[in-house]
Design a protein around this motif. Sequence first.
Motif, PDB file in Angstrom:
ATOM      1  N   ASN A   1       0.704  -1.607  -0.029  1.00 49.75           N
ATOM      2  CA  ASN A   1      -0.164   0.403   0.154  1.00 49.75           C
ATOM      3  C   ASN A   1       0.631   1.181  -0.043  1.00 49.75           C
ATOM      4  O   ASN A   1       0.834   2.382   0.178  1.00 49.75           O
ATOM      5  N   HIS A   2       2.391   1.210  -0.284  1.00 52.80           N
ATOM      6  CA  HIS A   2       2.798   1.785  -0.317  1.00 52.80           C
ATOM      7  C   HIS A   2       2.110   3.262  -1.446  1.00 52.80           C
ATOM      8  O   HIS A   2       2.354   2.409  -2.161  1.00 52.80           O
ATOM      9  N   PRO A   3       2.604   4.522  -1.031  1.00 48.89           N
ATOM     10  CA  PRO A   3       2.424   5.211  -2.397  1.00 48.89           C
ATOM     11  C   PRO A   3       3.554   5.207  -3.723  1.00 48.89           C
ATOM     12  O   PRO A   3       4.830   5.098  -2.682  1.00 48.89           O
ATOM     13  N   LEU A   4       3.847   5.693  -5.131  1.00 48.73           N
ATOM     14  CA  LEU A   4       4.618   6.327  -6.052  1.00 48.73           C
ATOM     15  C   LEU A   4       4.897   6.894  -5.057  1.00 48.73           C
ATOM     16  O   LEU A   4       4.425   8.029  -6.296  1.00 48.73           O
ATOM     17  N   ASP A   5       5.896   7.201  -4.205  1.00 44.59           N
ATOM     18  CA  ASP A   5       5.709   8.736  -3.950  1.00 44.59           C
ATOM     19  C   ASP A   5       7.005   9.577  -4.029  1.00 44.59           C
ATOM     20  O   ASP A   5       7.662  10.707  -3.985  1.00 44.59           O
ATOM     21  N   CYS A   6       8.314   8.099  -3.982  1.00 46.51           N
ATOM     22  CA  CYS A   6       9.257   9.098  -4.444  1.00 46.51           C
ATOM     23  C   CYS A   6       9.658  10.550  -4.571  1.00 46.51           C
ATOM     24  O   CYS A   6      11.073  11.024  -4.206  1.00 46.51           O
TER      25      CYS A   6
ATOM     26  N   ILE B   1       8.742  13.033  -5.154  1.00 44.98           N
ATOM     27  CA  ILE B   1       8.182  14.313  -3.867  1.00 44.98           C
ATOM     28  C   ILE B   1       8.076  13.977  -1.949  1.00 44.98           C
ATOM     29  O   ILE B   1       7.819  14.912  -1.904  1.00 44.98           O
ATOM     30  N   CYS B   2       9.118  13.027  -2.192  1.00 42.80           N
ATOM     31  CA  CYS B   2       9.422  12.469  -0.673  1.00 42.80           C
ATOM     32  C   CYS B   2      10.307  13.001  -0.432  1.00 42.80           C
ATOM     33  O   CYS B   2      11.213  12.592  -0.556  1.00 42.80           O
ATOM     34  N   ASP B   3      10.238  13.948   0.508  1.00 41.15           N
ATOM     35  CA  ASP B   3      11.818  14.503   1.806  1.00 41.15           C
ATOM     36  C   ASP B   3      12.725  13.274   1.777  1.00 41.15           C
ATOM     37  O   ASP B   3      13.988  13.308   2.050  1.00 41.15           O
ATOM     38  N   GLN B   4      12.291  12.187   2.126  1.00 41.94           N
ATOM     39  CA  GLN B   4      13.063  11.120   3.016  1.00 41.94           C
ATOM     40  C   GLN B   4      13.793   9.910   1.424  1.00 41.94           C
ATOM     41  O   GLN B   4      14.513  10.224   1.665  1.00 41.94           O
ATOM     42  N   ALA B   5      13.185  10.981   0.182  1.00 47.46           N
ATOM     43  CA  ALA B   5      13.776   9.750   0.218  1.00 47.46           C
ATOM     44  C   ALA B   5      15.536  10.519  -0.945  1.00 47.46           C
ATOM     45  O   ALA B   5      15.787  11.635  -0.531  1.00 47.46           O
ATOM     46  N   GLY B   6      16.518   8.703  -0.937  1.00 45.86           N
ATOM     47  CA  GLY B   6      18.335   9.584  -0.843  1.00 45.86           C
ATOM     48  C   GLY B   6      18.198   9.285   0.856  1.00 45.86           C
ATOM     49  O   GLY B   6      19.620   8.876   0.748  1.00 45.86           O
ATOM     50  N   GLU B   7      16.938   9.104   1.905  1.00 48.40           N
ATOM     51  CA  GLU B   7      18.247   8.884   3.115  1.00 48.40           C
ATOM     52  C   GLU B   7      16.868   8.156   3.483  1.00 48.40           C
ATOM     53  O   GLU B   7      16.873   7.715   4.761  1.00 48.40           O
ATOM     54  N   CYS B   8      15.856   7.168   2.381  1.00 49.01           N
ATOM     55  CA  CYS B   8      14.956   6.079   3.157  1.00 49.01           C
ATOM     56  C   CYS B   8      14.991   5.115   3.242  1.00 49.01           C
ATOM     57  O   CYS B   8      15.580   3.844   2.272  1.00 49.01           O
ATOM     58  N   ARG B   9      14.859   4.432   4.571  1.00 48.71           N
ATOM     59  CA  ARG B   9      15.397   3.382   4.861  1.00 48.71           C
ATOM     60  C   ARG B   9      14.434   1.900   3.933  1.00 48.71           C
ATOM     61  O   ARG B   9      14.596   1.337   3.172  1.00 48.71           O
ATOM     62  N   LEU B  10      13.352   2.352   3.831  1.00 53.54           N
ATOM     63  CA  LEU B  10      12.962   1.593   2.137  1.00 53.54           C
ATOM     64  C   LEU B  10      13.197   1.503   1.174  1.00 53.54           C
ATOM     65  O   LEU B  10      12.565   0.726   0.821  1.00 53.54           O
ATOM     66  N   GLN B  11      13.724   2.416   0.381  1.00 49.29           N
ATOM     67  CA  GLN B  11      14.502   2.443  -0.945  1.00 49.29           C
ATOM     68  C   GLN B  11      15.366   1.447  -0.726  1.00 49.29           C
ATOM     69  O   GLN B  11      15.734   0.800  -1.230  1.00 49.29           O
ATOM     70  N   GLU B  12      16.241   1.786   0.450  1.00 54.73           N
ATOM     71  CA  GLU B  12      17.493   1.436   0.362  1.00 54.73           C
ATOM     72  C   GLU B  12      17.272   0.086   0.856  1.00 54.73           C
ATOM     73  O   GLU B  12      17.556  -1.188   0.349  1.00 54.73           O
TER      74      GLU B  12
ATOM     75  N   PRO C   1      11.581   6.423   9.910  1.00 52.58           N
ATOM     76  CA  PRO C   1      12.379   5.351   8.781  1.00 52.58           C
ATOM     77  C   PRO C   1      11.887   5.455   6.848  1.00 52.58           C
ATOM     78  O   PRO C   1      12.714   5.578   6.644  1.00 52.58           O
ATOM     79  N   VAL C   2      10.933   5.683   7.328  1.00 55.58           N
ATOM     80  CA  VAL C   2      10.942   6.596   6.052  1.00 55.58           C
ATOM     81  C   VAL C   2      10.120   8.464   5.650  1.00 55.58           C
ATOM     82  O   VAL C   2      10.475   9.024   6.659  1.00 55.58           O
ATOM     83  N   GLY C   3       8.919   8.274   4.629  1.00 55.51           N
ATOM     84  CA  GLY C   3       9.270  10.148   4.403  1.00 55.51           C
ATOM     85  C   GLY C   3       7.962  10.106   5.181  1.00 55.51           C
ATOM     86  O   GLY C   3       7.380  11.149   4.678  1.00 55.51           O
ATOM     87  N   ALA C   4       7.013   8.989   6.104  1.00 57.83           N
ATOM     88  CA  ALA C   4       5.797   9.952   6.724  1.00 57.83           C
ATOM     89  C   ALA C   4       5.616  11.221   7.402  1.00 57.83           C
ATOM     90  O   ALA C   4       4.976  11.872   7.440  1.00 57.83           O
TER      91      ALA C   4
HETATM   92  S1  SF4 Z   1       9.238   6.303   2.072  1.00 58.39           S
HETATM   93 FE1  SF4 Z   1      10.688   6.369   0.893  1.00 58.39          FE
HETATM   94  S2  SF4 Z   1      10.319   4.686  -0.686  1.00 58.39           S
HETATM   95 FE2  SF4 Z   1       7.871   5.064   0.843  1.00 58.39          FE
HETATM   96  S3  SF4 Z   1       8.107   7.601  -0.987  1.00 58.39           S
HETATM   97 FE3  SF4 Z   1       8.920   8.685   0.992  1.00 58.39          FE
HETATM   98  S4  SF4 Z   1      10.636   7.643   0.182  1.00 58.39           S
HETATM   99 FE4  SF4 Z   1       9.478   7.005  -1.492  1.00 58.39          FE
END
Ligand code: SF4
Lengths: 569, 182, 387
Positions: A122-127, A129-140, A227-230
């Motif tokens: 259910n995770h959105p395809l937000d990377c 526009i997501c501020d966490q992108a680049g240091e996101c545990r979910l991405q990594e 750990p994510v961009g919530a």
């Molecule tokens: S939380 Fe991580 S995986 Fe989810 S949209 Fe943001 S950067 Fe992408």
Amino acid sequence: MADSETNLVTINIDGNEHSVPNGMNLVDACESVGVEIPHYCYHPKLSVAGNCRMCLVEMGMPMRDRATGEPVLDDDGVQKIGWMPKPAIACASKTMPGLHLKTKSDLTKECREGVMEFLLVNHPLDCPICDQAGECRLQEFATDYGRGFSRYVEEKNVKPKRTKLGPRVTLDDERCILCSRCVRFCDEIDENPVLGFTERGSYNTLTCFPGTQLDSNYSLNTVDLCPVGALTSTDFRFKMRVWFLKPTPSICTESSAGVNTEVWSREGVIYRITPRRNDLVNDTWMADTGRALYHQVEAENRMKSFRVDGNRASIGEATQRVRELMSVGPVAYVGSGQMSVEEQWMLRKLAEVEPGAVHFVYHQGEGDDRLISKDKTPNLRGGLLTGLLKTLPETHLHALRDQLEKGEVKTIVCFGEDLVKAGIGPDLLKKANIIYLGSHRNDTTDIARVLIPTLTVFERSGSFVNQQFRLQKFAQCVPGPAGLLPTTALLARIISEIKGDAYTAPSNPMLWREMGLAIEQFAGVEFAKIPATGLELDSSAFAQLPFVEEKGWHYEPAAEPAGAESSAH
Amino acid sequence: MAVKVVDRSPLNFWEKTYMPQVLGGLKITLDNMLRPKVTLQYPEERPTIPDNYRGVPTLVRDPNGREKCVSCQLCEFVCPPKAIRITPGDIDDSDENAHVEKRPKDFEINMLRCIYCGMCQEVCPEEAIFLQDIYSVSGYSREELVYHKAKLYELGGTLPDQHYKWDRKKEAEEKVAAGGHH
Amino acid sequence: MDSLLLDIVIKVIFALLFVAVIMSLAAYSVLGERKVASWIQGRVGPNRTALPGISAIPVLGPQLVKLGIWQPLADGVKFLFKEDPLPGHVNKLYYCLAPCIALVPALTTMVVLPVGQYMDGDVVKPIILANVDIGILFILAFGSLGVYGIVIGGWAANSKYPYFGGIRSSAQMISYELAMGMSILPVLIWANGPNSGLAGLSLFNIVESQQGMWLGVWMPIPAFIFLVSLYAETNRLPFDMPESETELVGGFHTEYGSFKFGLFFVGEYAHMVIGSAVFTILFLGGWNFLPDFGIESLHWLSDPWALMPNWLGGPLSVIYFIGKTLFFVFLFMWVRWTLPRFRYDQVMTLGWKYLVPGALICVVAYAIIIGLWDIAFAIDQTPAIVE
Ligand code: SF4
Ligand code: SF4
Ligand code: SF4
Ligand code: SF4
Ligand code: FES
């Protein structure tokens, strides 16, 4: 954990023997020997929740006969390992002798792929526009341990996307992976339980309890934790992608707590400040107020040019004027706890060349018993150590005022202190020649004869001594405005101007060599070798002084009766 | 390795005079002279641009007129000569595209720096930047050749969209708001 | 008195005409050079310069523009209006003098150049400014003065590359002057042989003597030696040692710009035009239409101009002559865009080891041949001379 360091045990990770402290959390233990166990909900400074299941690994113990307690050997005479039938979460386990782990087995891999797939369902395809992108545990972890493709074709869940949880934190619920770190932080560390989950299953949503909001002065720590961009910082939101930012280790100047920070900048512009882990000072936390301090760099009242009698001047003209004014009559110096140790040392050298009393202002304010102390300057103890101060200063400069009134002081060299605020009226001040070295304008700068702009803490490097008498370095994060020099260099210029000898810009290592010889507590300290976590100095000489700081997360006032243990944090 | 010395075969009489070679050369140039010319008379005649030509990078809108770039700054990161500079910004809540949250406040591409490598187009997760068929870039100053957002959208125009990702997202949100699937 | 004045006026008009024609030929051969280079390289060459007004004429105007007709005009204007730099380190007098010295000899030689013929009653007369007896010597003498322009220019520029260019040029000139002079001896021997019934070194005679057969056909080796030397003398590729951009930047004219450079440039092309003309006169029968092989009944073939009225024959002979000359100008260009430049030692080797001995051998051989010819055929005519 005090005994764990001495108490090493051997565990076996993927067939390799490693020596780790006994009873250490397995995630940390593996990390300490360079094996990564992916995890979301576990945080070293929070209680273990064990709800994300990302840290599943296979575990086993050497087999013993239940009845006899004899080791069970296989055909080769090696003790058999009793593997647990199902994988277990590493974050809820501790090291023990003989523990065996499989972090790369097929089963472990499958577990991780499964967990990742569920998290991403259910995770959105937000990377983008997501501020966490680049240091996101979910991405990594998705790239490192994920399946790499999705089998989910159904419609994704829709959740609130832009909830303002508090004045500084914005929540995107769709991105939340429900690890509960933020909930635990508010509960356990901030002791302000405002966050919680509502609904169940895939409708599970993070939110504030009705009628509350995430408004504590430590709320931005949840953003770091997440750990994510919530959870995102409203200040930093959409300002800059983190992969452009360069972190520089620094020290927070908010108070004498000396919180370790990381300053993130790109091309000379600071975008955010985050805490830097130092278990002896601030763990992994810092206050929200300290994070906003970088705005002073671009502040409107920033001084950027040398001025003599109100007119723009070159640095040479300014120092020449300083020499002239200082030779007029008795000189007084107003130092500051905002000066680094090195600058205070240079001030001491100046005061030796052109003798005069050195005054300080004791900036006292509200503390919060955590990471903000009552002393609002980062380096008052540096003034004591460098010998500028013999005792604790007053909160106002009444002594200096009296001298001024009596005409005993003709020239005041002031280092960033607002003398008007410190209790000397403007009319009285106009009677003296004021030489002001500071980074921002205030009431005093309007009166000063010579204005010498200085650099903020982000634009220079040096060291502070915090309330624990811990010597901590800060590095230059961004270049200062063109033409400005570090205060050490400015003072060296003034000294050589007065002495009439050639000027050489002093370097911090050089100053530390001098200080190491001259100051007992600094003996043997090398600037380059001050550890990242700081260096605790001998404070016995000042044990009797009535410092205003009260108990904080890692600080015990020395004056309190012995026996008070350091805080549980 | 053994070295083998190979003697040059001696020149014969005619070769020594160079004349056959000179005449041969003259014949070649004469042939060339009589061949049709390959020059393209540029401003009047234009080259045919192949489909996958990499010209000036431009920003595009989707068929509904939404600017596709969300200022993720991946192109800025990937651009080898650092020709791109983006000032990210958010979208006001009152905007019809508020659900996209982010858009560039300004988007600069320095055409003097751009090497037309196409990396930005390749990396863009929103299919918002395309190298189209514009190949003639000129201006009177350096500033003029730093193309800003408005100019980039003007050059880019609208391209067909395969996904309508954000529109679908908005639809889902509206459905939930109307009490449909969560 | 009147007729003398008229004579002078006519001479002056003719002289101006000559200068105009030669200069525009030189200018247009610059254009030709660029066009030929383009064609050889598969391009179209200058085709953009337009003259306001004329270029607006439908059909013709654009065609002229396409041919680049106005390009030399534009180049000239450009040379005139560009800043004329005078570097600080040069010898100013010689620096300014050199371009003139390069151009003047080229223009001077045309004085003795016959360009056609007309009938004065029954007598064929050359169209020429000064029909001096020693025409060919005059041309050789003055033509080689051109090198002074280069040498002085190179020296006055007072920097190393121009200096090298000047030095090379003088060495090259001396080497090839020799071969060149000797290569035309057979021509002179032939032209003055008793056979032809004419005498003197005047170029008109040489043309007249070729009515039977163009000398280039039966004296190919001297013709070739002369042609090669001509290339060397005019500094054209493959002999453009004084310039050789690749080694000497621009050689002797490195320090020159704008109009002074333009003079050098035009001088080179004027030399080329004059050289081609001389070659045409010496070896290609001048304005003779076609060889008549000495057959009396075919005489109309070699000299059709004499049969026409003067107003037609004269100009036609000139045009035919210019046509032949232009072919050689074209050859100059064609060779330039075909052959690479020689190395300097190769230039010297070729000059001294092959051309000079070759020319010597030719002189001897042709002297003997012509002598034998005379003995064999001229006995009968001896009385004619006595008469
Ligand atoms: S939380 Fe991580 S995986 Fe989810 S949209 Fe943001 S950067 Fe992408
Ligand atoms: S907001 Fe972040 S920290 Fe809090 S539960 Fe969700 S993912 Fe975890
Ligand atoms: S085409 Fe290449 S160089 Fe040009 S903007 Fe894109 S990434 Fe940068
Ligand atoms: S990669 Fe695409 S969406 Fe991201 S900033 Fe560049 S153009 Fe915009
Ligand atoms: S880290 Fe162990 S379950 Fe989340």
